[in-house]
Structures are given as structure tokens and as C-alpha cells.
Design an enzyme around this catalytic site. Structure first.
Site, PDB file in Angstrom:
ATOM      1  N   ASP A   1      19.503  29.624  48.094  1.00 17.67           N
ATOM      2  CA  ASP A   1      19.242  28.750  49.232  1.00 17.67           C
ATOM      3  C   ASP A   1      17.878  29.051  49.849  1.00 17.67           C
ATOM      4  O   ASP A   1      17.736  29.113  51.064  1.00 17.67           O
ATOM      5  CB  ASP A   1      20.346  28.912  50.272  1.00 17.67           C
ATOM      6  CG  ASP A   1      20.439  27.692  51.195  1.00 17.67           C
ATOM      7  OD1 ASP A   1      19.953  26.615  50.812  1.00 17.67           O
ATOM      8  OD2 ASP A   1      21.007  27.829  52.299  1.00 17.67           O
TER       9      ASP A   1
ATOM     10  N   LEU B   1      19.509  29.689  70.636  1.00 23.33           N
ATOM     11  CA  LEU B   1      18.349  29.714  69.752  1.00 23.33           C
ATOM     12  C   LEU B   1      18.367  28.553  68.773  1.00 23.33           C
ATOM     13  O   LEU B   1      17.320  28.082  68.337  1.00 23.33           O
ATOM     14  CB  LEU B   1      18.312  31.039  68.964  1.00 23.33           C
ATOM     15  CG  LEU B   1      18.076  32.316  69.762  1.00 23.33           C
ATOM     16  CD1 LEU B   1      18.234  33.525  68.862  1.00 23.33           C
ATOM     17  CD2 LEU B   1      16.697  32.295  70.397  1.00 23.33           C
ATOM     18  N   GLY B   2      19.540  28.089  68.406  1.00 24.65           N
ATOM     19  CA  GLY B   2      19.632  27.004  67.435  1.00 24.65           C
ATOM     20  C   GLY B   2      21.071  26.720  67.080  1.00 24.65           C
ATOM     21  O   GLY B   2      21.994  27.423  67.499  1.00 24.65           O
ATOM     22  N   GLU B   3      21.271  25.657  66.306  1.00 24.90           N
ATOM     23  CA  GLU B   3      22.612  25.320  65.840  1.00 24.90           C
ATOM     24  C   GLU B   3      22.513  24.557  64.533  1.00 24.90           C
ATOM     25  O   GLU B   3      21.495  23.924  64.226  1.00 24.90           O
ATOM     26  CB  GLU B   3      23.365  24.501  66.882  1.00 24.90           C
ATOM     27  CG  GLU B   3      22.686  23.213  67.303  1.00 24.90           C
ATOM     28  CD  GLU B   3      23.455  22.510  68.401  1.00 24.90           C
ATOM     29  OE1 GLU B   3      22.804  21.949  69.287  1.00 24.90           O
ATOM     30  OE2 GLU B   3      24.700  22.505  68.342  1.00 24.90           O
ATOM     31  N   GLY B   4      23.581  24.631  63.741  1.00 29.48           N
ATOM     32  CA  GLY B   4      23.597  23.963  62.444  1.00 29.48           C
ATOM     33  C   GLY B   4      24.992  23.896  61.891  1.00 29.48           C
ATOM     34  O   GLY B   4      25.969  23.898  62.637  1.00 29.48           O
ATOM     35  N   GLY B   5      25.092  23.867  60.539  1.00 27.17           N
ATOM     36  CA  GLY B   5      26.385  23.719  59.900  1.00 27.17           C
ATOM     37  C   GLY B   5      27.335  24.862  60.210  1.00 27.17           C
ATOM     38  O   GLY B   5      28.544  24.688  60.258  1.00 27.17           O
ATOM     39  N   PHE B   6      26.808  26.062  60.404  1.00 25.14           N
ATOM     40  CA  PHE B   6      27.643  27.223  60.673  1.00 25.14           C
ATOM     41  C   PHE B   6      28.176  27.196  62.096  1.00 25.14           C
ATOM     42  O   PHE B   6      29.335  27.529  62.348  1.00 25.14           O
ATOM     43  CB  PHE B   6      26.832  28.507  60.449  1.00 25.14           C
ATOM     44  CG  PHE B   6      27.613  29.777  60.621  1.00 25.14           C
ATOM     45  CD1 PHE B   6      27.835  30.317  61.874  1.00 25.14           C
ATOM     46  CD2 PHE B   6      28.127  30.450  59.522  1.00 25.14           C
ATOM     47  CE1 PHE B   6      28.552  31.488  62.040  1.00 25.14           C
ATOM     48  CE2 PHE B   6      28.839  31.623  59.666  1.00 25.14           C
ATOM     49  CZ  PHE B   6      29.046  32.146  60.932  1.00 25.14           C
ATOM     50  N   GLY B   7      27.346  26.823  63.023  1.00 25.60           N
ATOM     51  CA  GLY B   7      27.709  26.855  64.433  1.00 25.60           C
ATOM     52  C   GLY B   7      26.464  27.050  65.274  1.00 25.60           C
ATOM     53  O   GLY B   7      25.420  26.476  64.991  1.00 25.60           O
TER      54      GLY B   7
END
Length: 422
Positions: free
Chosen positions: A221, A97-103
């Protein structure tokens, strides 16, 4: 300062959080009597014992699971990693579904046989990248907050997994994705004016629930990527990795390491590290401007004077005639002239440089709800150019006549080292 990996397309996250203590006694997190509408359908919260993030951060995974199970009760499921691998086909890229700083975040599907009383449903499974920008503390913060807070406008945390070095979160699946995607992705269908209002009201109710508690929670945030949408475009706040308990007793603020995202963080918080609920109000005002203009809070691809949305938009927000110069062209005039002006004035109050001048969330909700039934569409009132070409000329003319506004945030000269992501 290095740019962090952008979030696509599910939700965006920030960097690590400093040592802090989270208070498990969320039984006090009930709205005041005057805010009964805000807390409608909120499940009563049991009395939890005090949870120390610092203590839990240094515990073994077995001890963490025992402490969380004891403190959070049976409503939150402790999943095994093998179970989560099974429902996501081993975290397959086909389910990404997506990815970012967390994983990474993967879609999964649980059936009624996985856990007793857990209904069959689609879920979003967020897998921590142990080499990423965020880590165990943010994971733990999210479990502690979302494991105890329940509201229709907060995304529901279903469970978690803590095995050895692995950290996973399991949420309800939000089929419409993030507000960020709908506003800024070229291929997405433009959000209608009424839908934008609905999303703003829903997000405001989520923030209000956090703020009106006896011991308020500061979200810290708030941004379009953290506002997720269900199939009916109901807004729910996600990602509580940076959330903080508000000031207690006679304290007026919480002093903390400066965290957040460029363009959304309140200037007084950036310059002093003093965090209050009014910091969230500023961020909410920025998102209102994004809903109005279709522009990002910070966009470095634009000319220098237009990169910071607050700085660029402020001169246009007090006049209906000037407002049309900054309205999202994808709306094509299908918005209420009075409604847009009132939302703009509300946004202007929210991004006031004086925190005391910013409205509270209940007042914001009341103002936005009054705008829902206005029908004076700009295109039928002669407030919007009939052709795309004339629309471009109008915006170009507005840019040429723009006066400089010096009331914005000057990040370069901030007196503290700002740990914000672009």
C-alpha cells in the site's frame, strides 16, 4: 464499486484483508550483508512465536491482549481506553488530525507518569470506527507488523488498546503530516527539489528494509498518503494493514485477494493476484512521478487522457526538453535538469510492465542518492520559462502535441474483480 471516504489529512487506508497468517518469527527480518547501510540503527529483533491472524481474530479482547503481550514483549504498551480518552480529551474534534476508512486520528500527549520508561511526547491516536471500511483484522495486522519491525524509516508504533469492541493504535506523532498533503494541498508551501529527493530516499530505505529480509515483507500500500514526515522531513512508512509476508522457499509470489489504491497497484497484481516485492517497486515509481509532476496518481477531475499519471507521463520521461512540460510548476524551475531526468528514467523503470525489468530497492537508493548534489537548476540553465504565462503556454503546447500511449493499466478490462479504492 462505491467510492470510499477520502482520508484527510493524516493518512489514507484501504479495505478489508482476507484471512492470512502472519509469522511472528521476525528474527529473520534482517537485511543481507550487502545491505548494511539500509539496516543502520535497526534494533535487533527477538525471536517471536508464530502468530495466527485468523486465530487471534476470533479471540476475546482479553485473550488477544495476553497473546500480543507474550509475543511482542515489553516494547509495545497495552493502553487502557480511559488513558487514551484522557490524553485526547475524549477524542475531541479539537485534537483531530484526520479521518479515513479506519476511523479518526487524534493528537494526544503522554507524560512520563503514564507508563514506566515511556518518555513524555506527542502521539497520534488512531481510533477504529467499528462501522467503517476497515476493521479488526487490519488493526491486528498493524500491531503484529509494526510491533516487531523497527527502522528509522518506519513510523514507530508505541502501543495499542483492545477493550471489548474498541480498537486503538498509538503512534509517534509526525508533525509534518503526509507527503500527500504537501504535494497536493493548495495552501501548503511547495516542497523544494532537495526536500523531495530526501523524502524519496527515506521512503526507499523503508521499503528496502522490508524487502531485503530473508523472509521479505510486501508493503502492498505504498502511496503518498502513507508516507509521513517528521519535523526534518524524514520520511516514514505508515499503515501496515495490508502488508503481507513474502513468498517462502521456492515460491515466486504470494497469491492473494487484490487490494490497494487506483493508480498505484502494479498491473500484473491487478490481473492475476500474484503479489511480489516488485509490486511495491511499481507503486514507488508512481510516487516518484507524483514528486516530479505534482500530479496525483489518479485524478478524475482532469481530462480523460490525463487522469492516469503513468499513462500521461510516460511519453515525456526520456527527454530533458520534454520533461520540462510535465515538471511540477510549483517548483518554478528550481530543480536539477539532470536530476529530474535521472529520476524520470528511474520512475520509468519502476513502472515497467515487465516486473523483472524493475530495479531492486538498493539500486533505487543508490541512484537517488547520486542526485542530491546536482546544482544545474532549470531556471538558471534556460530550461524553464521566465514568466508564469510562458510556463502555461509551454504546458498547453505540450498537451496539444501529446501522442497517445497504450501501455497503461486498463482497469475496466481487468480479468479479475478488483477491490481497489479510487
Amino acid at each position: 464499486m462505491k467510492d470510499s471516504k477520502p482520508w484527510r489529512p493524516f493518512t489514507a487506508n484501504c479495505c478489508s484483508v482476507k484471512d492470512q497468517t502472519f509469522f511472528g518469527n521476525f528474527s529473520r527480518c534482517r537485511p543481507s550483508r550487502s545491505s548494511s547501510d539500509i539496516s543502520k540503527n535497526v534494533a535487533p529483533l527477538p525471536s517471536f512465536r508464530r502468530l495466527s491472524l485468523s486465530d487471534l481474530s476470533h479471540s476475546s479482547s482479553t485473550r488477544i491482549n495476553e497473546d500480543l503481550a507474550q509475543s511482542l514483549g515489553p516494547d509495545l504498551y497495552d493502553f487502557q481506553l480511559s488513558e487514551l480518552r484522557a490524553i485526547t480529551q475524549n477524542f475531541s474534534s479539537n485534537f483531530l488530525l484526520g479521518e479515513g476508512g479506519f476511523g479518526t486520528v487524534h493528537k494526544g500527549y503522554v507524560d512520563e507518569n503514564l507508563r514506566q520508561a515511556l518518555k513524555a511526547q506527542a502521539v497520534a491516536v488512531k481510533l477504529l470506527d467499528i462501522k467503517g471500511l476497515q476493521g479488526h483484522r487490519e488493526w491486528l495486522s498493524e500491531v503484529i507488523f509494526l510491533g516487531q519491525l523497527r527502522h528509522p524509516n518506519l513510523v514507530r508504533l508505541i502501543g495499542y488498546c483492545c477493550e471489548d469492541e474498541e480498537r486503538v493504535l498509538v503512534y509517534e506523532f509526525m508533525p509534518r503530516g503526509s507527503l500527500e498533503n504537501h504535494l497536493f494541498k493548495r495552501l501548503s508551501v511547495s516542497l523544494a527539489w532537495g526536500t523531495r529527493l530526501k523524502i524519496a530516499i527515506g521512503a526507499a530505505k523503508g521499503l528496502a528494509f522490508l524487502h531485503v529480509a530473508e523472509n521479505p515483507v510486501i508493503y502492498r500500500d505504498f502511496k503518498t498518503s502513507n508516507v509521513l514526515l517528521d519535523s526534518d522531513f524524514n520520511a516514514k512508512l505508515s499503515d501496515f494493514g495490508l502488508a503481507k509476508m513474502g513468498p517462502e522457499g521456492s515460491n515466486t509470489h504470494v497469491t492473494t485477494r487484490v487490494m490497494g489504491t487506483y493508480g498505484y497497484a502494479a498491473p500484473e497484481y491487478v490481473s492475476t493476484g500474484h503479489l511480489t516485492t516488485k509490486s511495491d517497486i511499481y507503486s514507488f515509481g508512481v510516487v516518484l512521478l507524483e514528486l516530479l509532476t505534482g500530479r496525483r496518481a489518479m485524478d478524475k477531475t482532469r481530462p480523460k487522457r490525463e487522469q492516469n499519471l503513468v499513462d500521461w507521463a510516460k511519453p515525456y520521461l526520456t527527454s530533458s526538453r520534454r520533461m520540462r512540460c510535465v515538471m511540477d510548476p510549483r517548483l518554478a524551475g528550481q530543480y536539477s535538469v539532470k536530476g529530474a531526468k535521472q529520476m524520470a528514467l528511474l520512475a520509468l523503470q519502476c513502472v515497467s510492465l515487465n516486473p523483472k525489468g524493475r530495479p531492486r530497492m538498493p539500486a533505487i537508493i543508490e541512484t537517488l542518492e547520486r542526485l542530491q548534489h546536482l546544482k544545474d537548476m532549470a531556471v538558471t540553465c534556460g530550461q524553464w520559462p521566465a514568466s508564469t504565462k510562458s510556463s502555461r503556454n509551454l504546458v498547453s503546447s505540450a498537451k496539444a502535441g501529446r501522442r497517445e500511449n497504450g501501455a497503461g493499466i486498463h482497469w475496466k478490462h481487468s480479468p479479475v474483480a478488483v477491490n481497489l479504492k479510487s
